[in-house]
Design an enzyme around this catalytic site. Structure first.
Site, short mmCIF file in Angstrom:
data_model
loop_
_atom_site.label_atom_id
_atom_site.label_comp_id
_atom_site.label_asym_id
_atom_site.label_seq_id
_atom_site.Cartn_x
_atom_site.Cartn_y
_atom_site.Cartn_z
N LYS A 133 -105.43 56.70 89.11
CA LYS A 133 -106.62 56.18 89.79
C LYS A 133 -106.22 55.06 90.76
O LYS A 133 -105.28 54.32 90.51
CB LYS A 133 -107.63 55.74 88.73
CG LYS A 133 -108.01 54.32 88.72
CD LYS A 133 -108.98 53.97 87.64
CE LYS A 133 -108.62 52.55 87.23
NZ LYS A 133 -109.55 51.86 86.41
N LYS A 174 -104.22 48.64 78.83
CA LYS A 174 -103.99 47.24 79.23
C LYS A 174 -103.03 46.54 78.29
O LYS A 174 -102.26 45.68 78.72
CB LYS A 174 -105.32 46.48 79.32
CG LYS A 174 -106.11 46.83 80.57
CD LYS A 174 -106.94 45.66 81.07
CE LYS A 174 -107.62 46.01 82.38
NZ LYS A 174 -108.67 45.07 82.75
N LYS A 184 -106.31 48.07 92.20
CA LYS A 184 -105.77 46.93 92.94
C LYS A 184 -104.39 46.54 92.45
O LYS A 184 -103.64 45.88 93.13
CB LYS A 184 -106.73 45.74 92.91
CG LYS A 184 -107.53 45.58 91.66
CD LYS A 184 -108.77 44.69 91.88
CE LYS A 184 -109.80 44.99 90.80
NZ LYS A 184 -111.16 44.70 91.16
P1 TYM Z 1 -114.00 47.03 87.58
O1 TYM Z 1 -114.14 45.66 88.11
O2 TYM Z 1 -112.66 47.49 87.14
O3 TYM Z 1 -114.53 48.08 88.62
C1 TYM Z 1 -115.80 47.94 89.24
C2 TYM Z 1 -116.41 49.32 89.46
O4 TYM Z 1 -115.56 50.13 90.27
C3 TYM Z 1 -115.33 51.38 89.64
N1 TYM Z 1 -113.98 51.85 90.00
C4 TYM Z 1 -113.71 53.05 90.53
N2 TYM Z 1 -114.51 54.07 90.89
C5 TYM Z 1 -113.91 55.16 91.44
N3 TYM Z 1 -112.59 55.25 91.67
C6 TYM Z 1 -111.74 54.26 91.32
N4 TYM Z 1 -110.44 54.36 91.57
C7 TYM Z 1 -112.30 53.08 90.73
N5 TYM Z 1 -111.78 51.91 90.29
C8 TYM Z 1 -112.82 51.18 89.83
C9 TYM Z 1 -115.46 51.09 88.16
O5 TYM Z 1 -115.76 52.25 87.44
C10 TYM Z 1 -116.59 50.09 88.15
O6 TYM Z 1 -117.84 50.74 88.16
N6 TYM Z 1 -115.71 46.45 82.92
C11 TYM Z 1 -116.10 46.63 84.31
C12 TYM Z 1 -116.96 45.50 84.82
C13 TYM Z 1 -118.17 45.24 84.01
C14 TYM Z 1 -119.34 46.06 83.94
C15 TYM Z 1 -120.23 45.39 83.06
C16 TYM Z 1 -119.70 47.27 84.52
C17 TYM Z 1 -118.38 44.17 83.21
N7 TYM Z 1 -119.62 44.26 82.65
C18 TYM Z 1 -121.47 45.93 82.76
C19 TYM Z 1 -120.95 47.80 84.24
C20 TYM Z 1 -121.82 47.14 83.36
C21 TYM Z 1 -114.85 46.68 85.16
O7 TYM Z 1 -113.83 46.17 84.79
O8 TYM Z 1 -115.03 47.25 86.38
#
Ligand code: TYM
Length: 327
Positions: A193, A111, A196
């Site tokens: 991966k 990032k 968005k």
């Molecule tokens: P975020 O918002 O980027 O993504 C949400 C969830 O989607 C999963 N994910 C994917 N899984 C499979 N293939 C992909 N291409 C893909 N892109 C995203 C992510 O692994 C995630 O599970 N930091 C976290 C949000 C967060 C969080 C937490 C998660 C904040 N606090 C506490 C768990 C526990 C995040 O940015 O996810």
């Protein structure tokens, strides 16, 4: 019952990757776990947001996730910024997290390369905010995609370190990463991966895409020149499509190979596209009705916010007391 905790950032639309990697498991876990889910809106401001768009994204994401099948009678689904213990815990954990370990986070490296004009301190300490989210609820399992593995590990490290100093304060959580669907790749560059922020709109399928858009994206998916549907090295595109198809239909890779024996990639792409369309159709329909009813959405999150504050305050107070604050 064990406790499951997870969260998603409401930054723009929700993708097929988010759904297959995480949200789908949030839904199925509701029957077996005490589930607590959050919209991690505090996390989104590590990247600059436009205020009106941010407000819209939060409600859209809330409605979309309800539409995926989160049942507010069974599970808590709250908004992180409404529950003040999260920001408090993040500060405390910042002081128990080392500069060195945060520097090793691959997401920070990625990032900060991408947003070189805004490498803010929040981007750097993001993992301790996330660790706090999880540890506040004494979670056993954290259903996430594979890209969050490193964040789960640092959460465990921080919790173990804290427990070492003050006794058993935190439950040490485990990641719950599905065998299938944990890493959905871009349809245009299957070595990356699905995300968005993909510059190529055809690379990413959004939860609320129309059936036509979904079919178009799958028909244009990048594959290889072999024209034989099977899993293998150097076949990232087909491997990804097989992963998506298998996650949705429950068919094994062997079964898929068997079913598409002698058929071309065109047929396979159509089948995958159609499976995704049918999986997402009811979600889009439910979203359309939820998003019209802002009062209902507000009722849902206010109720959950309040309970989340109660649960998380127990851990927060314990932590403050152990450290030496006067309560
Ligand atoms: P975020 O918002 O980027 O993504 C949400 C969830 O989607 C999963 N994910 C994917 N899984 C499979 N293939 C992909 N291409 C893909 N892109 C995203 C992510 O692994 C995630 O599970 N930091 C976290 C949000 C967060 C969080 C937490 C998660 C904040 N606090 C506490 C768990 C526990 C995040 O940015 O996810």
């Amino acid at each position: 019952k064990q406790i499951a905790f997870s969260a998603i950032q409401p930054s723009g639309t929700i993708t097929l990757g988010n759904y297959l990697g995480a949200i789908r498991n949030w839904v199925t876990m509701q029957n077996e776990y005490n589930c607590i889910y959050a919209l991690a809106d505090l996390h989104t401001i590590t990247v600059r947001q436009e205020p009106a768009q941010m407000r819209k994204n939060i409600l859209d994401a809330y409605a979309s996730i309800l539409a995926c099948g989160i049942d507010t009678e069974k599970s808590l689904f709250f908004i992180q910024s409404h529950v003040h213990t999260h920001a408090e815990m993040a500060w405390v954990l910042d002081c128990y997290t080392q500069f060195g370990e945060l520097s090793r986070m691959t997401q920070f490296k990625d990032k900060s390369a991408k947003h070189a004009d805004n490498i803010n301190a929040g981007l750097f300490t993001y993992p301790s905010l996330m660790a706090g989210d999880i540890l506040l609820y004494q979670a056993d399992k954290v259903p996430v995609g594979a890209d969050q593995q490193q964040h789960i590990e640092i959460t465990r490290d921080i919790a173990t370190r804290f427990n070492g100093l003050y006794g058993n304060v935190f439950k040490i959580p485990e990641g719950f990463i599905p065998k299938n669907g944990a890493r959905v790749m871009s349809l245009q560059d299957p070595t990356k991966k699905m995300s968005k922020s993909d510059e190529n709109v055809n690379g990413c399928v959004h939860l609320l895409d129309s059936p036509e858009a979904i079919m178009r994206k799958f028909k244009r998916a990048i594959t290889d020149s072999e024209a034989h549907v099977h899993y293998g090295e150097g076949k990232d595109g087909i491997n990804n499509l097989m992963g998506i198809y298998s996650t949705i239909t429950g068919l094994s890779f062997e079964q898929i190979e068997h079913d598409f024996e002698g058929k071309g990639y065109g047929d396979f792409k159509t089948a995958v596209g159609e499976a995704v369309v049918e999986e997402l159709r009811p979600i889009r329909e439910r979203y359309e009705s939820y998003i019209k009813d802002k009062a209902y959405l507000e009722e849902c999150y206010r109720k959950a916010d309040e309970i989340a504050l109660k649960i998380s305050s127990r851990t927060m107070n314990k932590v403050m007391k152990k450290i030496g604050f006067i309560l």
